[in-house]
Scaffold this motif. Structure first.
Motif, PDB file in Angstrom:
ATOM      1  N   LEU A  23       0.820  -1.210   0.000  1.00  0.00           N
ATOM      2  CA  LEU A  23       0.000   0.000   0.000  1.00  0.00           C
ATOM      3  C   LEU A  23       0.854   1.259   0.000  1.00  0.00           C
ATOM      4  CD1 LEU A  23      -2.774  -0.937   2.579  1.00  0.00           C
ATOM      5  CD2 LEU A  23      -3.127  -0.317   0.183  1.00  0.00           C
ATOM      6  N   SER A  24       2.096   1.120   0.524  1.00  0.00           N
ATOM      7  CA  SER A  24       2.879   2.332   0.779  1.00  0.00           C
ATOM      8  C   SER A  24       3.188   3.115  -0.492  1.00  0.00           C
ATOM      9  CB  SER A  24       4.152   1.982   1.541  1.00  0.00           C
ATOM     10  OG  SER A  24       4.941   1.128   0.759  1.00  0.00           O
ATOM     11  N   GLY A  25       3.396   2.420  -1.600  1.00  0.00           N
ATOM     12  CA  GLY A  25       3.783   3.158  -2.802  1.00  0.00           C
ATOM     13  C   GLY A  25       2.629   3.436  -3.755  1.00  0.00           C
ATOM     14  N   LEU A  26       1.421   3.177  -3.286  1.00  0.00           N
ATOM     15  CA  LEU A  26       0.273   3.237  -4.178  1.00  0.00           C
ATOM     16  C   LEU A  26       0.044   4.621  -4.782  1.00  0.00           C
ATOM     17  CD1 LEU A  26      -1.394   0.949  -5.029  1.00  0.00           C
ATOM     18  CD2 LEU A  26      -3.019   1.400  -3.207  1.00  0.00           C
ATOM     19  N   GLU A  27       0.196   5.635  -3.943  1.00  0.00           N
ATOM     20  CA  GLU A  27      -0.088   6.993  -4.419  1.00  0.00           C
ATOM     21  C   GLU A  27       0.843   7.365  -5.577  1.00  0.00           C
ATOM     22  OE1 GLU A  27       0.166  10.033  -1.450  1.00  0.00           O
ATOM     23  OE2 GLU A  27      -0.186  11.618  -2.911  1.00  0.00           O
ATOM     24  N   THR A  28       2.156   7.129  -5.368  1.00  0.00           N
ATOM     25  CA  THR A  28       3.124   7.458  -6.423  1.00  0.00           C
ATOM     26  C   THR A  28       2.800   6.697  -7.698  1.00  0.00           C
ATOM     27  OG1 THR A  28       4.612   7.063  -4.575  1.00  0.00           O
ATOM     28  CG2 THR A  28       5.593   7.872  -6.620  1.00  0.00           C
ATOM     29  N   ASN A  29       2.494   5.421  -7.556  1.00  0.00           N
ATOM     30  CA  ASN A  29       2.224   4.621  -8.737  1.00  0.00           C
ATOM     31  C   ASN A  29       0.944   5.061  -9.439  1.00  0.00           C
ATOM     32  OD1 ASN A  29       4.493   2.939  -8.770  1.00  0.00           O
ATOM     33  ND2 ASN A  29       3.614   1.630  -7.185  1.00  0.00           N
ATOM     34  N   LEU A  48     -10.211  -2.042  -0.248  1.00  0.00           N
ATOM     35  CA  LEU A  48      -9.536  -1.271   0.788  1.00  0.00           C
ATOM     36  C   LEU A  48     -10.604  -0.645   1.694  1.00  0.00           C
ATOM     37  CD1 LEU A  48      -6.895   0.028   1.907  1.00  0.00           C
ATOM     38  CD2 LEU A  48      -7.298   1.917   0.327  1.00  0.00           C
ATOM     39  N   GLU A  49     -10.356  -0.706   2.993  1.00  0.00           N
ATOM     40  CA  GLU A  49     -11.241  -0.059   3.958  1.00  0.00           C
ATOM     41  C   GLU A  49     -11.422   1.403   3.509  1.00  0.00           C
ATOM     42  OE1 GLU A  49     -12.978  -0.031   6.929  1.00  0.00           O
ATOM     43  OE2 GLU A  49     -12.880   2.150   6.827  1.00  0.00           O
ATOM     44  N   PRO A  50     -12.690   1.826   3.279  1.00  0.00           N
ATOM     45  CA  PRO A  50     -12.918   3.146   2.668  1.00  0.00           C
ATOM     46  C   PRO A  50     -12.302   4.302   3.466  1.00  0.00           C
ATOM     47  CG  PRO A  50     -14.957   1.885   2.803  1.00  0.00           C
ATOM     48  CD  PRO A  50     -13.941   1.094   3.524  1.00  0.00           C
ATOM     49  N   PHE A 102      -3.879   7.310   2.314  1.00  0.00           N
ATOM     50  CA  PHE A 102      -2.917   6.850   1.307  1.00  0.00           C
ATOM     51  C   PHE A 102      -2.912   7.743   0.070  1.00  0.00           C
ATOM     52  CE2 PHE A 102      -3.303   3.081   3.936  1.00  0.00           C
ATOM     53  CZ  PHE A 102      -1.969   2.764   4.103  1.00  0.00           C
ATOM     54  N   GLY A 103      -3.496   8.900   0.216  1.00  0.00           N
ATOM     55  CA  GLY A 103      -3.449   9.885  -0.867  1.00  0.00           C
ATOM     56  C   GLY A 103      -4.364   9.537  -2.021  1.00  0.00           C
ATOM     57  N   LEU A 104      -5.319   8.640  -1.795  1.00  0.00           N
ATOM     58  CA  LEU A 104      -6.164   8.203  -2.903  1.00  0.00           C
ATOM     59  C   LEU A 104      -7.504   8.934  -2.868  1.00  0.00           C
ATOM     60  CD1 LEU A 104      -5.353   4.399  -2.679  1.00  0.00           C
ATOM     61  CD2 LEU A 104      -4.326   6.127  -4.163  1.00  0.00           C
ATOM     62  N   SER A 105      -7.434  10.258  -2.985  1.00  0.00           N
ATOM     63  CA  SER A 105      -8.681  11.021  -3.035  1.00  0.00           C
ATOM     64  C   SER A 105      -8.537  12.045  -4.153  1.00  0.00           C
ATOM     65  CB  SER A 105      -8.930  11.693  -1.685  1.00  0.00           C
ATOM     66  OG  SER A 105      -7.782  12.389  -1.276  1.00  0.00           O
ATOM     67  N   GLY A 106      -9.605  12.781  -4.405  1.00  0.00           N
ATOM     68  CA  GLY A 106      -9.581  13.757  -5.493  1.00  0.00           C
ATOM     69  C   GLY A 106      -9.304  13.055  -6.807  1.00  0.00           C
ATOM     70  N   ASP A 107      -8.320  13.577  -7.565  1.00  0.00           N
ATOM     71  CA  ASP A 107      -7.964  12.990  -8.862  1.00  0.00           C
ATOM     72  C   ASP A 107      -7.571  11.524  -8.755  1.00  0.00           C
ATOM     73  OD1 ASP A 107      -8.363  15.357  -9.962  1.00  0.00           O
ATOM     74  OD2 ASP A 107      -6.252  15.802 -10.417  1.00  0.00           O
TER      75      ASP A 107
END
Lengths: 810, 340
Positions: free
Chosen positions: A559-565, A672-674, A680-685
């Motif tokens: 999960l740690s690198g998900l945002e960058t990827n 993933l738990e919402p 993890f930076g997975l919001s917005g765009d």
């Protein structure tokens, strides 16, 4: 460790052996040479000049204009700013074109109107010392025009030896030891060195009391009449060559003895010691002392101290104390040469982070026969330089030590067997003799006397002697041989087979990328996931703060690198095969339970309105995992809604796969738990549909295997029937599938869901499921009549479910 | 055939020859020989003819039909081959357009190199074993002839685990040597790939976590000569050609004698940055198994011997792909991973 070529040649004749050759030979027979550099290379460019005249610069008060003979035709005119330049001096001249340290290129230049053809150098400009308040005045006998290095006889090479390759060789921590190796390699004898104690007076020997076994020998030698002075040039140049700054005769000599014969020693100002003499004891708890470097050291009962009466004056074998150090006014000395326990010194020096040249040597277990010889050597060298120095009393030799020299039996056949080379007895004996071993022929080999410097630790068993012979004989002289053995196929390793299949399947048709993560997991990450309070194997000395925990599971790392990827890619598919550790399940040896795991993550933008019903991450990953289990030849597991889920899992969109006889789920598959997405930076765009899975290889290995029998190809064509069913949202699709099977009365060969629809046209709280159904018989061709019968039965069964058949067609 | 019919046939042939498409050809065919075509018309008239003419009329109508069909078939053939000719001309083909994209995954480069080596070793009768990353001090040090307070421990930069000090993060793959000796019946050959840990400052060439592969052979009558042979075979497998090697003394407490094996730099002839201008690269620490290690594994050193070696997998991967920063290897940055 740095070693000087010129210093080595004081001990062994190196005629005809270039520094490069010497380094190669040391590397191949003794220890790894890491570097070879010319000592002060600019000393070969700078030449000796003679100052013929000095005049004041017409335009500058502090400059002089010197006429200097540099042995090349006309004397050169050189402007010099140093106050100490004088007519008649021999000086070091850098002529135009010479490059000095710091890439400083000398050019002909005008200084306040006077052209200067070079520079008269100071000691600091040549990087030979700190003194920069004047030029360097060379001895009168230096020949004009000759490079300074040659004129002074200081041309030298500095050899750097890898300390690690000397860990087991206490005898090689001085030039004489290395020279001894060269003597063995080149069959040349060592120059004799006198270790006889000079004459001494009859005063009462200095009192020494040893209260700890950590000091096996303590030689104390009082010395009178010494005085502070600059060391003679020969000594200074040798120290300079290996990067030691010359300080003062007494300090330099102490260092020289250590660097020459490998025995550390310490000089005290005797006037600053108590009359009660020296006591060697362990520190008491809470005791402190100030070491030479000015640091106040907190001591522990495991630290060995040298005390004057009760007052600590040195941290044994590591560093002296501030209070008793020799200074400019020192006249009466006490020389300490001792043998301290390697472990004690090592423990204290590593605890205090205080590694010194001395501690590095004591840690290796020094030869206890050395102290008296080293004391004599020091006294002799000092007397050569200061003949007025006297020894008022005999040296005190305290301690309970034994000579470690011993004898080993060497079966020469063993040497030949282990090296795989038929080396004759005579050659084996010769090699050992050259290395200083005492060899005596016996029945089927030699009785080998191991001299004390080699006997403390390094050479203790027969095999050690095999190495001695091999390295001097040279491993390069042993020809390779092919092993012969009965090669049987290794026992099958199912886990490895599984891992490979999983990797291949995932990297292949599932197009996942394989990652390998760190076994340590960041506190930040665990905190985000709410996993910080779980038991973890922890290291006490992490590489970075907040990275002391060994992971239990693989998914967090993925999960740690998900945002960058995700920032770069719309479709992120990663997996890792790795291990997790559970300290709460340790065995009786204290080993934490090891889990073999596969982690998967699939992240993509949420599917759009037009997307097919199976385009979401969860369904996709479910497919990947199911295919994986199938590809491994396993029976289909029991899938059920997840329970006792890890914190990364969506509590209500998760499945667990289980196999009988294994407590642990084989697969945990979840969105993933919402609540975690923003962390993890997975919001917005970057709002993403993230599905995760963790597979337990241990559970898979226990799983029942699917049969691999061939299924005959159907002899009669089947009928394809599509059915669409509307039913209440909460009714599971499995019940529809059940009804299809039931309605088919054994003729259903395949069922495939091809649409799932929720929308106003079928009413709120209802969904529509559409399936392709294949009906097939092994005994005849099915007809329209069969299809109608099937649909009729199906519709009846649906009625029981509160579902309607929206359509059915062949 | 009457003159009228001759003219009709000539006209039909002309139309057929002028026809440029299969579709139009079908139309023409229909006009002449279709259900309501010219020939059908002729045949329909036959019953009205005097009996003596009927026979000829039928015959000529049939001749006309055959002739038209023949012409159509011939034209069809021509049209088909000109169609193929047209396809063959490849009009509009752009040789510089990019290839289609395929979706693919990837195996980590460490996995790739590990597999190659495992396969190579397995082909030589080695068994692949695994060992724990969180290891007992006993296997990591003690059993390997590195007792407590041995100075060699310092150079291992060990991560110590919390507790009473008996657990460490393994500093090498060597602990599996004694674990294997406890489990297997000699003789055997094993390799052990896996992660290792050293507490050191991380930079482009050092990481606190890296991959190694341990090798161990236990057998009777094993010598340095065998070790050299095995290492040369290994290097041949890795680099695909023979490399000159040299064996020099190296100190590792669990082997005696111990060696560093250097190979001629495979990347240069006269010194490069990889070999630090020495033309040799340090590749394999190795040696004959120390009698104390054999004893720890329950083997009699007078009966059994062996050799062991360690291969830096991370380093090998870096050499192979020219990776200049070891930190790329571990982590999940797809910009790196998708290249392999």
């Amino acid at each position: 460790m740095y070693v000087s070529y010129r210093w080595l040649s004081r001990h062994v004749d190196l005629t005809g052996i270039s520094p490069e050759q010497l380094c190669d030979d040391l590397t191949l027979s003794t220890a790894e040479v890491e570097g070879l550099e010319r000592f002060a290379p600019h000393l070969s460019d700078v030449v000796v000049g003679s100052v013929l005249a000095r005049e004041k610069h017409p335009d500058a008060d502090k400059l002089s204009v010197c006429t200097v003979d540099i042995g090349q035709g006309e004397p050169a005119t050189i402007v010099c700013g140093a106050p100490n330049v004088a007519t008649g001096q021999k000086v070091a001249v850098a002529t135009p074109g010479t490059v000095l340290p710091g890439d400083f290129k000398i050019k002909k230049s005008k200084i306040r109107g006077v052209t200067s053809a070079g520079m008269i150098c100071s000691v600091s400009e040549l990087e030979l010392g700190d003194e920069h308040d004047g030029i360097w005045v060379l001895p009168d006998e230096a020949a004009v025009g000759v490079p300074v290095a040659d004129a002074l006889g200081v041309d030298d090479w500095v050899i750097e030896i890898d300390n690690k390759s000397l860990t087991h060789r206490p005898d090689l921590w001085g030039h004489r030891g290395i020279a001894g190796e060269l003597g063995a390699i080149y069959s040349r004898a060592l120059q004799p060195l006198c270790f006889e104690m000079p004459a001494h007076g009859q005063a009462t020997p200095y009192p020494v009391q040893i209260e700890s076994e950590a000091c096996s020998r303590y030689v104390a030698l009082p010395i009178d009449g010494a005085r502070a002075q600059t060391s003679p040039d020969w000594l200074r140049w040798l120290l300079l060559a290996i990067g030691q700054r010359p300080i003062d005769l007494l300090v330099d000599l102490s260092n020289f003895v250590m660097l020459d014969i490998g025995q550390p020693n310490h000089t005290f100002d005797r006037q600053r010691l108590s009359d009660q003499g020296i006591t060697v004891r362990m520190a008491s708890a809470g005791e402190t002392m100030q070491t030479l470097d000015g640091e106040e050291r907190k001591l522990q009962p495991s630290d060995l101290l040298i005390c004057s009466d009760t007052q600590p004056v040195a941290l044994a074998g590591i560093m002296g104390g501030e209070g008793s150090k020799v200074g400019d006014d020192t006249k009466a000395l006490l020389l300490e040469v001792a043998t301290f326990d390697a472990t004690t010194v090592r423990r204290t020096s590593s605890r205090l982070g205080l590694r010194t040249d001395s501690s590095a040597r004591f840690e290796k277990s020094l030869d206890p026969t050395m102290p008296m010889r080293a004391a004599a050597y020091f006294a002799r060298l000092l007397q050569e330089i200061q003949p007025e120095v006297s020894l008022p009393a005999a040296p005190t030799d305290a301690g309970d030590w034994t000579d470690p020299a011993h004898s080993l039996m060497l079966r020469t056949e063993r040497v030949r067997q282990a090296l795989g080379k038929p080396i004759p007895d005579e050659e084996i004996g010769d090699i050992l003799g050259r290395l200083g071993f005492v060899v005596e022929a016996q029945n089927d080999g030699f009785a080998v006397g191991v001299p004390s410097p080699r006997a403390t630790k390094d050479v203790t068993i027969e095999r050690d002697l095999v190495e001695e012979v091999g390295r001097i004989y040279r491993y390069g002289n042993i020809a390779e041989r092919v092993m012969t053995a009965d090669v049987r196929p290794p026992p099958p390793d199912e886990r490895r087979v599984f891992v490979r299949r999983i990797q291949d399947r995932l990297a292949g048709s599932a197009h996942f990328h394989e990652a390998i993560g760190y076994s340590f997991v960041d506190d930040d990450l665990l905190e985000k996931l709410g996993m910080l309070s779980l038991p973890h194997v922890r290291v006490v000395n992490p590489a970075n703060q907040g990275q002391d925990k060994v992971r239990r599971s693989i998914v967090p790392s993925l999960l740690s690198g998900l945002e960058t990827n995700r920032r770069r890619l719309s479709d992120v598919r990663l997996f890792e095969v790795g291990k997790g550790y559970l300290p709460e399940h340790s065995n009786d040896r204290g080993e934490p339970r090891e889990r073999h795991l596969v982690g998967l993550v699939l992240a993509a933008p949420p599917p759009g309105k037009q997307a097919t019903f199976d385009a979401d991450g969860f369904t996709q990953l479910y497919g990947v995992v199911t295919d994986l289990l199938d590809a491994l030849g396993l029976e289909a597991p029991e899938w059920s809604a997840g329970e006792a889920l890890p914190s990364w899992a969506h509590p209500n969109k998760a499945l667990c796969a289980r196999y009988p006889d294994h407590d642990e789920p084989a697969v945990i598959l979840a969105d993933l738990e919402p609540g975690l997405a923003p962390a993890f930076g997975l919001s917005g765009d970057l709002t993403s549909d993230v599905a995760l899975a963790e597979i337990s290889l241990d559970a898979l290995l226990d799983a029942p295997r699917r049969g691999s029998r061939y299924r005959p190809i159907p002899r009669f064509p089947g009928i394809k029937v599509d059915v669409a069913v509307a039913l209440p949202t909460e009714t599971p699709s499995a019940s529809v599938v059940e009804s299809i099977i039931k309605a088919g009365k054994g003729s259903v060969a395949d069922i495939e869901l091809f649409d799932l629809y929720r929308g106003e046209s079928i009413g709120a709280d209802r969904k529509s499921l559409a399936y392709h159904v294949l009906l097939q018989s092994e005994s005849r061709t099915l007809t329209d009549k069969d299809e109608r019968k099937f649909l009729k039965r199906f519709e009846e069964l649906l009625g029981e479910l509160g579902a309607d058949l929206r359509g059915g067609s062949g | 055939m009457s003159q009228d019919l001759e003219a009709t046939l000539a006209e039909a042939k002309q139309k057929i020859l002028a026809c440029e498409s299969a579709h139009a050809l079908k139309d023409i065919e229909r006009i002449y020989v279709g259900k309501k075509g010219v020939v059908a018309g002729l045949l329909a008239k036959i019953p009205g003819l005097p009996a003596a003419q009927r026979r000829d009329a039928g015959k000529t109508a049939n001749q006309l039909k055959q002739a038209v069909l023949q012409a159509v078939t011939a034209r069809q053939g021509e049209l088909a081959s000109s169609e193929i000719e047209a396809q063959r001309s490849g009009a509009g083909f752009d040789a510089t357009l990019p290839p289609g994209r395929t979706v693919r995954g990837s195996l980590h480069p460490i996995t790739q190199v590990t597999r190659e080596l495992e396969d190579l070793f397995q082909s030589m009768g080695y068994q692949v074993l695994d060992g724990p990353e969180v290891e007992l001090d006993y296997y990591n040090f003690e059993a390997l002839n590195i007792p407590a307070n041995h100075p060699a421990r310092d150079s291992h930069d060990t991560f110590f685990c919390e507790g009473d000090g008996h657990l460490v993060m393994r500093t090498h793959t060597s602990p599996v040597q004694v674990r294997a000796m406890e489990r297997l019946e000699p003789p055997y050959r094993i390799v052990v790939p896996g992660k290792c840990f050293r507490q050191e400052t991380t930079d482009a060439s050092h990481d606190h976590t890296f991959h190694q592969m341990e090798g161990l052979v236990v057998d009777k009558d094993i010598s340095v000569a065998h070790l050299i042979g095995a290492m040369k075979t290994l290097l041949r497998g890795i680099f695909g050609r023979d490399l000159e090697v040299r064996l020099r003394p190296g100190y590792f407490p669990f082997v005696e004698p111990g060696f560093e094996l250097d190979a001629r730099c495979p990347f240069c002839d006269s010194g490069c940055s990889v070999c630090k201008r020495t033309t040799w690269i340090e590749l394999l620490p190795c040696g004959l198994v120390h009698p104390n290690v054999l004893r720890a594994g329950g083997l009699d050193p007078d009966e059994w011997g062996g050799f062991a070696f360690g291969l830096g997998l991370s380093r090998l991967v870096m050499l192979r792909h020219g990776i200049d920063d070891v930190r790329h290897l571990l982590g999940c940055d797809l910009r790196f991973l998708e290249q392999f």
